[in-house]
Design an enzyme around this catalytic site. Structure first.
Site, PDB file in Angstrom:
ATOM      1  N   SER A  76       0.646  -0.973  -0.119  1.00 51.80           N
ATOM      2  CA  SER A  76      -0.159  -0.166   0.093  1.00 51.80           C
ATOM      3  C   SER A  76       0.596   1.552  -0.118  1.00 51.80           C
ATOM      4  O   SER A  76       0.016   2.604  -0.579  1.00 51.80           O
ATOM      5  CB  SER A  76      -0.702  -0.122   1.231  1.00 51.80           C
ATOM      6  OG  SER A  76      -0.320  -0.232   2.458  1.00 51.80           O
ATOM      7  N   HIS A  94      -2.992  -3.202  -5.747  1.00 55.89           N
ATOM      8  CA  HIS A  94      -3.142  -3.081  -4.514  1.00 55.89           C
ATOM      9  C   HIS A  94      -4.539  -2.836  -3.891  1.00 55.89           C
ATOM     10  O   HIS A  94      -5.484  -2.391  -4.534  1.00 55.89           O
ATOM     11  CB  HIS A  94      -3.479  -1.436  -4.412  1.00 55.89           C
ATOM     12  CG  HIS A  94      -3.810  -1.061  -2.654  1.00 55.89           C
ATOM     13  ND1 HIS A  94      -3.337  -0.174  -2.646  1.00 55.89           N
ATOM     14  CD2 HIS A  94      -3.185  -1.864  -1.698  1.00 55.89           C
ATOM     15  CE1 HIS A  94      -3.661   0.073  -1.015  1.00 55.89           C
ATOM     16  NE2 HIS A  94      -3.431  -0.825  -0.674  1.00 55.89           N
ATOM     17  N   ASN A 120      -4.808   5.807  -0.745  1.00 51.87           N
ATOM     18  CA  ASN A 120      -4.044   6.237   0.080  1.00 51.87           C
ATOM     19  C   ASN A 120      -3.636   7.582   0.483  1.00 51.87           C
ATOM     20  O   ASN A 120      -3.354   8.553   1.546  1.00 51.87           O
ATOM     21  CB  ASN A 120      -3.343   5.554   0.805  1.00 51.87           C
ATOM     22  CG  ASN A 120      -3.668   3.455   1.133  1.00 51.87           C
ATOM     23  OD1 ASN A 120      -4.760   4.244   2.021  1.00 51.87           O
ATOM     24  ND2 ASN A 120      -2.382   3.339   1.380  1.00 51.87           N
ATOM     25  N   GLU A 133      -5.805  -1.042  -7.518  1.00 48.67           N
ATOM     26  CA  GLU A 133      -5.510  -0.408  -7.975  1.00 48.67           C
ATOM     27  C   GLU A 133      -4.818  -1.613  -8.899  1.00 48.67           C
ATOM     28  O   GLU A 133      -4.287  -1.523  -7.913  1.00 48.67           O
ATOM     29  CB  GLU A 133      -4.898   0.256  -7.250  1.00 48.67           C
ATOM     30  CG  GLU A 133      -6.029   1.670  -6.081  1.00 48.67           C
ATOM     31  CD  GLU A 133      -5.653   2.353  -5.415  1.00 48.67           C
ATOM     32  OE1 GLU A 133      -5.580   3.704  -5.160  1.00 48.67           O
ATOM     33  OE2 GLU A 133      -4.711   2.266  -4.471  1.00 48.67           O
TER      34      GLU A 133
HETATM   35  N1  3HC Z   1     -16.234 -12.227   3.585  1.00 51.69           N
HETATM   36  C1  3HC Z   1     -17.532 -12.112   3.424  1.00 51.69           C
HETATM   37  N2  3HC Z   1     -18.586 -11.627   3.599  1.00 51.69           N
HETATM   38  C2  3HC Z   1     -18.375 -11.092   4.599  1.00 51.69           C
HETATM   39  C3  3HC Z   1     -16.913 -10.694   5.060  1.00 51.69           C
HETATM   40  C4  3HC Z   1     -15.748 -11.511   4.147  1.00 51.69           C
HETATM   41  N3  3HC Z   1     -14.041 -10.971   4.172  1.00 51.69           N
HETATM   42  N4  3HC Z   1     -17.184  -9.680   5.640  1.00 51.69           N
HETATM   43  C5  3HC Z   1     -18.678  -9.474   6.228  1.00 51.69           C
HETATM   44  N5  3HC Z   1     -19.018 -10.188   5.495  1.00 51.69           N
HETATM   45  C6  3HC Z   1     -20.723 -10.075   5.420  1.00 51.69           C
HETATM   46  C7  3HC Z   1     -21.313  -9.665   6.460  1.00 51.69           C
HETATM   47  O1  3HC Z   1     -21.212 -11.567   6.689  1.00 51.69           O
HETATM   48  C8  3HC Z   1     -22.179  -9.417   6.485  1.00 51.69           C
HETATM   49  O2  3HC Z   1     -23.234 -10.103   5.795  1.00 51.69           O
HETATM   50  P1  3HC Z   1     -24.917  -9.802   5.716  1.00 51.69           P
HETATM   51  O3  3HC Z   1     -25.199  -9.032   5.571  1.00 51.69           O
HETATM   52  O4  3HC Z   1     -25.443 -11.217   5.385  1.00 51.69           O
HETATM   53  O5  3HC Z   1     -25.125 -10.502   7.040  1.00 51.69           O
HETATM   54  C9  3HC Z   1     -22.131  -8.507   5.293  1.00 51.69           C
HETATM   55  O6  3HC Z   1     -20.796  -8.145   4.707  1.00 51.69           O
HETATM   56  C10 3HC Z   1     -21.419  -7.558   5.695  1.00 51.69           C
HETATM   57  O7  3HC Z   1     -21.481  -7.135   6.843  1.00 51.69           O
HETATM   58  P2  3HC Z   1     -21.233  -6.587   8.037  1.00 51.69           P
HETATM   59  O8  3HC Z   1     -22.336  -6.252   8.617  1.00 51.69           O
HETATM   60  O9  3HC Z   1     -20.471  -6.780   9.460  1.00 51.69           O
HETATM   61  O10 3HC Z   1     -20.866  -4.813   7.237  1.00 51.69           O
HETATM   62  P3  3HC Z   1     -21.455  -3.804   7.055  1.00 51.69           P
HETATM   63  O11 3HC Z   1     -22.245  -3.543   6.449  1.00 51.69           O
HETATM   64  O12 3HC Z   1     -20.616  -2.687   7.235  1.00 51.69           O
HETATM   65  O13 3HC Z   1     -19.732  -4.005   5.795  1.00 51.69           O
HETATM   66  C11 3HC Z   1     -17.742  -3.800   5.008  1.00 51.69           C
HETATM   67  C12 3HC Z   1     -18.736  -4.442   6.197  1.00 51.69           C
HETATM   68  C13 3HC Z   1     -17.936  -3.755   4.011  1.00 51.69           C
HETATM   69  C14 3HC Z   1     -16.229  -3.906   5.570  1.00 51.69           C
HETATM   70  C15 3HC Z   1     -18.106  -2.238   5.230  1.00 51.69           C
HETATM   71  O14 3HC Z   1     -18.633  -1.880   5.977  1.00 51.69           O
HETATM   72  C16 3HC Z   1     -17.119  -1.201   4.782  1.00 51.69           C
HETATM   73  O15 3HC Z   1     -17.232  -0.980   3.367  1.00 51.69           O
HETATM   74  N6  3HC Z   1     -16.712  -0.739   5.039  1.00 51.69           N
HETATM   75  C17 3HC Z   1     -15.048  -0.334   4.643  1.00 51.69           C
HETATM   76  C18 3HC Z   1     -14.286  -0.701   3.996  1.00 51.69           C
HETATM   77  C19 3HC Z   1     -12.931  -0.233   3.687  1.00 51.69           C
HETATM   78  O16 3HC Z   1     -12.437   1.591   3.621  1.00 51.69           O
HETATM   79  N7  3HC Z   1     -11.543  -1.077   3.606  1.00 51.69           N
HETATM   80  C20 3HC Z   1     -10.419  -0.002   3.240  1.00 51.69           C
HETATM   81  C21 3HC Z   1      -9.744   0.392   3.990  1.00 51.69           C
HETATM   82  S1  3HC Z   1      -8.298   1.195   3.571  1.00 51.69           S
HETATM   83  C22 3HC Z   1      -7.282  -0.667   3.166  1.00 51.69           C
HETATM   84  O17 3HC Z   1      -7.528  -1.760   2.690  1.00 51.69           O
HETATM   85  C23 3HC Z   1      -6.181   0.144   2.188  1.00 51.69           C
HETATM   86  C24 3HC Z   1      -5.164  -0.050   2.734  1.00 51.69           C
HETATM   87  O18 3HC Z   1      -3.454   0.023   2.543  1.00 51.69           O
HETATM   88  C25 3HC Z   1      -4.511   0.825   4.123  1.00 51.69           C
END
Ligand code: 3HC
Length: 297
Positions: free
Chosen positions: A123, A144, A194, A156
């Site tokens: 990243s 990424h 990022n 990315e």
């Molecule tokens: N695999 C499969 N399914 C999954 C899962 C996984 N790993 N994690 C969660 N789920 C499922 C849950 O079971 C749930 O299913 P349901 O609707 O049937 O109950 C569904 O996905 C939604 O999960 P949650 O209810 O727990 O929570 P959310 O609705 O909030 O969704 C999320 C979770 C998609 C993580 C959402 O919160 C999100 O988009 N968050 C932001 C994440 C983000 O910004 N990530 C990028 C980080 S930056 C990065 O990675 C870059 C690095 O370089 C720093």
């Protein structure tokens, strides 16, 4: 170039996610780790994720029980680099340490096919610096992915000044084939996401330090006021405070701008071993993971 077999280096959060989406897309996948227990942990995460996806209707992004079994059957873990010899692409997702990554690429350079593409999921480390440690600069790219990989739709695709155009396009097509929306970018620290996300997260910490609101109020403000899926502190804990702190160093070193510098509180939390969700404590306390309690500093 047709990609049939994918090698993944590292079976942590990102590596296991990349392996999973590749297997779900029909590729044969081999994941290299240093220890069997890391493979077991990563594969149990994949099992859980495939389980969740198979409970979802297909029209809502779910998979069938047959697709789940087929994906599982295409995945293999290994401790032996030789098992990656016939891979068409190798995606590295190991620890963010330049020297360890360079050694890994140097070892594999002599093992894999000449036309195998090397990709890094880094990243923040310079893709160019990693590329320069290999004998295949024109076949080296950044891919990424975002956490959690099975759910986040973005990848990315990062080119260096040496990346061959056909390799770049193959990587873009590979990204699409694993169900992601690829964005094209070049090797500037932080790429697109990022570059914009990190100053925002650090600003949230600085705003908190200045007393603008509580952790949960700032989170709720951004969630409900801007429609973000997670507020900045929930996201910081989710990404990992150690990871974020490391990224601030690389970005500050590149741009020398205050907006990329770590706030004092972030440094103190990392020194204390408070890395967020994975360590059980961060901006929130996860003693009960289903009901995190905000901390006050
Ligand atoms: N695999 C499969 N399914 C999954 C899962 C996984 N790993 N994690 C969660 N789920 C499922 C849950 O079971 C749930 O299913 P349901 O609707 O049937 O109950 C569904 O996905 C939604 O999960 P949650 O209810 O727990 O929570 P959310 O609705 O909030 O969704 C999320 C979770 C998609 C993580 C959402 O919160 C999100 O988009 N968050 C932001 C994440 C983000 O910004 N990530 C990028 C980080 S930056 C990065 O990675 C870059 C690095 O370089 C720093």
């Amino acid at each position: 170039m047709a990609i049939k077999k994918v090698g993944v280096l590292g079976c942590g959060l990102m590596g296991s996610g990349i392996a999973q989406v590749s297997a779900m897309a029909g590729y044969d996948v081999v994941v290299l780790e240093a220890e069997q227990k890391a493979i077991d942990k990563g594969f149990s995460g994949i099992e859980k994720s495939l389980g969740k996806l198979s409970e979802k209707p297909v029209e809502k992004g779910g998979i069938t029980a047959q697709q789940k079994d087929a994906a599982r059957a295409r995945l293999k873990g290994t401790l032996n680099k030789q098992d990656l010899a016939d891979c068409d692409i190798i995606i590295e997702a190991i620890i963010e340490n330049v020297d360890i990554k360079k050694t890994m690429y140097a070892d594999l350079d002599g093992i894999v096919k000449k036309d195998c593409i090397f990709a890094t999921n880094t990243s923040s480390i310079s893709v160019t610096e990693l590329m320069a440690a290999t004998k295949r600069p024109e076949r080296f790219i950044g891919l990424h992915f975002f956490n959690p990989v099975p759910l986040m739709k973005l990848v990315e695709v990062v080119r260096t000044i040496a990346t061959a155009p056909d390799v770049f396009e193959t990587a873009v097509e590979f990204g699409k084939s694993v169900g992601k929306v690829p964005v094209r970018t070049s090797d500037k620290t932080g790429f697109i996401v990022n570059r914009l996300l990190v100053p925002y997260l650090l600003d949230a910490i600085r705003a908190y330090e200045e007393g603008i609101g509580s952790i949960s109020d700032i989170d709720n403000a951004m969630k409900l006021g801007c429609g973000y899926p997670m507020g900045p502190f929930t996201l910081l804990d989710f990404v990992g405070l150690d990871t974020t702190y490391y990224i601030t160093h690389v970005m500050f070193d590149e741009f020398k701008e205050r907006r990329f510098a770590s706030p004092a509180l972030l440094k103190r939390m990392v020194l204390a071993g408070w890395y967020g969700r994975k360590s059980g404590n961060g901006f929130y306390n996860y003693a009960d993971p289903n009901s995190p309690k905000e901390n006050r500093f």
